[in-house]
Write a protein that holds these residues in place. Structure first.
Motif, PDB file in Angstrom:
ATOM      1  N   LEU A 195       0.775  -1.084  -0.194  1.00  0.00           N
ATOM      2  CA  LEU A 195       0.041   0.016   0.082  1.00  0.00           C
ATOM      3  C   LEU A 195       0.719   1.244   0.171  1.00  0.00           C
ATOM      4  O   LEU A 195       1.964   1.017   0.584  1.00  0.00           O
ATOM      5  N   ARG A 196       0.394   2.335  -0.691  1.00  0.00           N
ATOM      6  CA  ARG A 196       1.101   3.468  -0.402  1.00  0.00           C
ATOM      7  C   ARG A 196      -0.033   4.427   0.280  1.00  0.00           C
ATOM      8  O   ARG A 196      -0.871   4.905  -0.322  1.00  0.00           O
ATOM      9  N   LEU A 197       0.589   5.087   1.458  1.00  0.00           N
ATOM     10  CA  LEU A 197      -0.279   6.194   1.973  1.00  0.00           C
ATOM     11  C   LEU A 197       0.544   7.763   1.604  1.00  0.00           C
ATOM     12  O   LEU A 197       1.516   7.758   1.479  1.00  0.00           O
ATOM     13  N   SER A 198      -0.593   8.244   1.266  1.00  0.00           N
ATOM     14  CA  SER A 198      -0.274   9.625   1.233  1.00  0.00           C
ATOM     15  C   SER A 198      -0.519  10.698   2.527  1.00  0.00           C
ATOM     16  O   SER A 198      -1.769  10.556   3.027  1.00  0.00           O
ATOM     17  N   CYS A 199      -0.019  11.802   2.595  1.00  0.00           N
ATOM     18  CA  CYS A 199      -0.340  12.812   3.797  1.00  0.00           C
ATOM     19  C   CYS A 199      -0.308  13.999   2.851  1.00  0.00           C
ATOM     20  O   CYS A 199       0.839  14.612   2.646  1.00  0.00           O
ATOM     21  N   ALA A 200      -1.276  14.551   2.587  1.00  0.00           N
ATOM     22  CA  ALA A 200      -1.449  16.077   1.988  1.00  0.00           C
ATOM     23  C   ALA A 200      -1.512  17.162   2.967  1.00  0.00           C
ATOM     24  O   ALA A 200      -2.269  17.129   3.971  1.00  0.00           O
ATOM     25  N   ALA A 201      -0.427  18.203   3.037  1.00  0.00           N
ATOM     26  CA  ALA A 201      -0.414  19.347   3.840  1.00  0.00           C
ATOM     27  C   ALA A 201      -1.276  20.563   3.357  1.00  0.00           C
ATOM     28  O   ALA A 201      -0.722  20.664   2.218  1.00  0.00           O
ATOM     29  N   SER A 202      -1.905  21.299   4.183  1.00  0.00           N
ATOM     30  CA  SER A 202      -2.481  22.671   3.707  1.00  0.00           C
ATOM     31  C   SER A 202      -1.253  23.522   3.265  1.00  0.00           C
ATOM     32  O   SER A 202      -1.739  24.618   2.800  1.00  0.00           O
TER      33      SER A 202
END
Length: 114
Positions: free
Chosen positions: A18-25
């Motif tokens: 799996l590939r997790l993503s964390c998008a920051a504002s």
């Protein structure tokens, strides 16, 4: 202030990826580091991986050689590539960073079936 939004969790069989993503504002480079933590059932939240703003990486012993943290500064996004997943990796995965405050995402569930 920054908001962190994780995505990419799901159900996968042991040995899968799996590939997790964390998008920051906002820009992630203003923080000293970006991290992934996880919390399994009945287990204290633990550090999985960290990447500093210079690109240095740190991993928990339990994921070394299987997980890779990376970032795309232009997209203000941090990733966690997880390979050779094990049932013991089942947890809610959180993105985290800090300045004078702590910032956590809402978490994304990863479930690895045997």
């Amino acid at each position: 202030q920054v908001q962190l939004v994780e995505s990419g969790g799901g159900l996968v069989q042991a040995g899968g990826s799996l590939r997790l993503s964390c998008a920051a504002s906002g820009s992630i480079l203003r923080f000293n580091a970006m991290s992934w933590y996880r919390q399994g059932p009945g287990i204290q939240r633990e550090l999985v991986a960290r990447i500093t703003n210079s690109g240095s990486t740190t991993y928990a012993d339990s994921v070394k050689g299987r997980f890779t943290i990376s970032r795309d500064s232009a997209k203000n996004t941090v990733y966690l590539q997880m390979n050779s997943l094990k049932p013991a990796d089942t947890a809610v995965y959180y993105c985290y960073t800090w300045d004078r405050n702590d910032y956590w995402g809402q978490g994304t569930q990863v479930t690895v079936s045997s």
